[in-house]
Design a protein around this motif. Structure first.
Motif, mmCIF file in Angstrom:
data_model
loop_
_atom_site.group_PDB
_atom_site.id
_atom_site.type_symbol
_atom_site.label_atom_id
_atom_site.label_comp_id
_atom_site.label_asym_id
_atom_site.label_seq_id
_atom_site.Cartn_x
_atom_site.Cartn_y
_atom_site.Cartn_z
ATOM 1 N N VAL A 73 2.974 -7.786 -12.192
ATOM 2 C CA VAL A 73 3.174 -6.595 -11.358
ATOM 3 C C VAL A 73 2.347 -5.444 -11.906
ATOM 4 O O VAL A 73 2.253 -5.250 -13.124
ATOM 5 N N ARG A 74 1.737 -4.698 -10.979
ATOM 6 C CA ARG A 74 1.046 -3.448 -11.314
ATOM 7 C C ARG A 74 1.572 -2.384 -10.353
ATOM 8 O O ARG A 74 1.459 -2.524 -9.139
ATOM 9 N N SER A 75 2.169 -1.319 -10.906
ATOM 10 C CA SER A 75 2.826 -0.331 -10.057
ATOM 11 C C SER A 75 2.731 1.051 -10.692
ATOM 12 O O SER A 75 2.706 1.171 -11.923
ATOM 13 N N PRO A 76 2.690 2.127 -9.889
ATOM 14 C CA PRO A 76 2.621 3.484 -10.443
ATOM 15 C C PRO A 76 3.885 3.843 -11.213
ATOM 16 O O PRO A 76 4.983 3.373 -10.893
ATOM 17 N N ARG A 77 3.728 4.700 -12.193
ATOM 18 C CA ARG A 77 4.854 5.099 -13.040
ATOM 19 C C ARG A 77 5.981 5.733 -12.235
ATOM 20 O O ARG A 77 7.155 5.425 -12.442
ATOM 21 N N ASP A 78 5.657 6.644 -11.295
ATOM 22 C CA ASP A 78 6.739 7.336 -10.608
ATOM 23 C C ASP A 78 7.491 6.420 -9.644
ATOM 24 O O ASP A 78 8.636 6.690 -9.295
ATOM 25 N N ALA B 25 0.825 -1.214 0.000
ATOM 26 C CA ALA B 25 0.000 0.000 0.000
ATOM 27 C C ALA B 25 0.852 1.254 0.000
ATOM 28 O O ALA B 25 0.441 2.289 -0.527
ATOM 29 N N HIS B 26 2.046 1.190 0.581
ATOM 30 C CA HIS B 26 2.875 2.392 0.694
ATOM 31 C C HIS B 26 3.452 2.832 -0.643
ATOM 32 O O HIS B 26 3.846 3.992 -0.795
ATOM 33 N N ILE B 27 3.497 1.923 -1.624
ATOM 34 C CA ILE B 27 3.949 2.300 -2.966
ATOM 35 C C ILE B 27 2.901 1.961 -4.026
ATOM 36 O O ILE B 27 3.195 1.952 -5.222
ATOM 37 N N GLY B 28 1.679 1.667 -3.606
ATOM 38 C CA GLY B 28 0.583 1.435 -4.546
ATOM 39 C C GLY B 28 0.828 0.294 -5.509
ATOM 40 O O GLY B 28 0.394 0.349 -6.664
ATOM 41 N N THR B 29 1.502 -0.753 -5.053
ATOM 42 C CA THR B 29 1.969 -1.808 -5.953
ATOM 43 C C THR B 29 1.339 -3.155 -5.604
ATOM 44 O O THR B 29 1.195 -3.492 -4.427
ATOM 45 N N LEU B 30 0.980 -3.913 -6.628
ATOM 46 C CA LEU B 30 0.434 -5.253 -6.490
ATOM 47 C C LEU B 30 1.328 -6.225 -7.235
ATOM 48 O O LEU B 30 1.692 -5.995 -8.396
ATOM 49 N N LEU B 31 1.716 -7.324 -6.563
ATOM 50 C CA LEU B 31 2.517 -8.373 -7.182
ATOM 51 C C LEU B 31 1.802 -9.714 -7.008
ATOM 52 O O LEU B 31 1.349 -10.017 -5.900
ATOM 53 N N VAL B 32 1.709 -10.496 -8.070
ATOM 54 C CA VAL B 32 1.063 -11.801 -8.030
ATOM 55 C C VAL B 32 2.069 -12.847 -8.492
ATOM 56 O O VAL B 32 2.596 -12.768 -9.609
ATOM 57 N N VAL B 33 2.344 -13.810 -7.618
ATOM 58 C CA VAL B 33 3.249 -14.913 -7.923
ATOM 59 C C VAL B 33 2.415 -16.180 -8.079
ATOM 60 O O VAL B 33 1.548 -16.459 -7.248
#
Length: 406
Positions: free
Chosen positions: A279-284, A260-268
């Motif tokens: 992976v889904r993550s913000p551009r910045d 949540a702190h970097i708005g990122t989702l990872l699925v293994v």
């Protein structure tokens, strides 16, 4: 008056150099455009200072010293990329152009270099450790998310929507930025074949101020835990929220990690005899890395020498029945004959394992849930994403120059 003439002269040379370097022929793996953008950022600061009034204006000597520092940094950046850019004409033109500018401005070879651009961390502290809420409160909109996936033998869909099949073996970094490090290990599927598969995935969430301490997640073939390496299922509790959480829908074969702190989702996942990562993550967040972090398969793709062509005929004419069988099998599983379809056929033929197709199916399902623009979901096999991106980079750089010339 002299200051204005100097600014116009240096912008003129910079324009000529950037127009040449930003042509579509410049390879993304060479990454010369990153050196360009750093140089533009450093020299734009000089241009804006020269036009100001009062005591903030720089002297001609100070401007030239700052310009020389930027050139030395530019030269260092190109030297770091010498190996990757070997044989690239645009790269060698850049090196020669830098040498000419160093001589023209009588810059010492040794001396201070320009400070790197600050990392885009402002939005990350906007609302405690909830990235999306903080971004919306400061920007008034939702973030732009990027998607990467690595699966099969192995295939890489990069954050820039390039699709490649790699022959890489051993451990390779997929993501390496200020917040996240992801590494994948690829091993031969069986003796006597060139087919490889992901057998281990390592994810490191780096320490980030008050939000989360460094945390490690590891998955191996036949062991996809729904917990971090220390056995915990969450980390970084702040104000009633967890910065990191792990959950599963299929114990031992699936793990979903939310940061949540970097708005990122990872699925293994494990599909058949291989692992996969989406992976889904913000551009910045994805773009928060320095020049030394120059090997990232999710950003740049695999090295050119390690790329395979899934469209190249694998057998001489006439093709054996196994090809038609693989095509029929993948047609029944997938909705379009896009890059996922060709990856499916490739994996079935090279591995000889019917279960290999499930890695492609799961990767497409993850992409469907992670990509907001459905028009970019089904990539064509020969899509020239590199050329489109190079043209956009050129437009951006020219826009920056037009601002500097005002």
């Amino acid at each position: 008056m002299e200051l204005r003439v100097l600014s116009w002269k240096h912008c003129f040379h910079l324009t000529l150099l950037l127009v040449h370097l930003s042509s579509p022929e410049v390879k993304a793996t060479c990454r010369i455009l990153r050196c360009n953008s750093d140089f533009v950022a450093a020299t734009l600061d000089l241009g804006s200072s020269s036009g100001g009034g009062g005591g903030g204006a720089l002297s001609r000597e100070a401007m030239n010293a700052g310009y020389c520092s930027a050139l030395r940094s530019y030269s260092m950046c190109t030297r770091r990329m010498a190996r990757a850019c070997r044989g690239d004409l645009a790269y060698h033109s850049a090196v020669q152009g830098i040498e000419d500018l160093l001589i023209q401005h009588r810059c010492p070879r040794a001396g201070p270099t320009a400070q790197p651009r600050p990392l885009p961390q402002g939005t990350l502290s906007g609302d405690a450790c909830l990235y999306e809420r903080g971004f919306f409160s400061t920007e008034g909109r939702t973030p732009e998310y990027l998607h990467c996936s690595v699966f099969g033998d192995p295939h890489v869909r990069t954050f820039n929507n390039d699709f490649q099949t790699c022959a890489v073996k051993g451990a390779w970094p997929l993501i390496d930025n200020e917040y996240l490090y992801v590494q994948a290990t690829s091993s031969p599927m069986r003796a006597g074949t060139k087919a490889t598969a992901l057998t281990k995935i390592t994810i490191i969430f780096k320490n980030m101020r008050q939000c989360v301490d460094q945390q490690l997640y590891e998955a191996e073939l036949d062991n996809v835990p729904a917990a971090f390496a220390d056995g915990s299922v969450w980390s970084g509790e702040r104000w009633g929220h967890h910065s990191l959480t792990v959950r599963t829908q299929s114990p031992g074969r699936h793990a979903e990690i939310r940061a949540a702190h970097i708005g990122t989702l990872l699925v293994v996942r494990q599909s058949g005899r291989s692992l996969s990562l989406s992976v889904r993550s913000p551009r910045d967040v994805i773009e928060a890395f320095g020049p030394e972090q120059d090997l990232q398969l999710c950003v740049w793709g695999c090295p050119p020498s390690q790329r395979l062509n899934t469209l190249r005929p694998l057998f001489p004419d006439p093709p054996p029945p196994s090809i038609f069988s693989a095509q029929a099998h993948c047609t029944a599983l997938l909705p379009a004959q896009d890059v996922y379809f060709h990856a499916c056929v490739f994996d079935l033929i090279t591995s000889g394992d019917p279960n290999a197709s499930m890695a492609v199916v799961n990767a497409l399902q993850d992409a469907t849930s992670m990509i907001s623009d459905m028009q970019t979901l089904h990539l064509l096999p020969m899509a020239s994403a590199h050329q489109c991106r190079a043209r956009l980079d050129l437009l951006l750089l020219l826009l920056l120059l037009s601002v500097a010339l005002r």
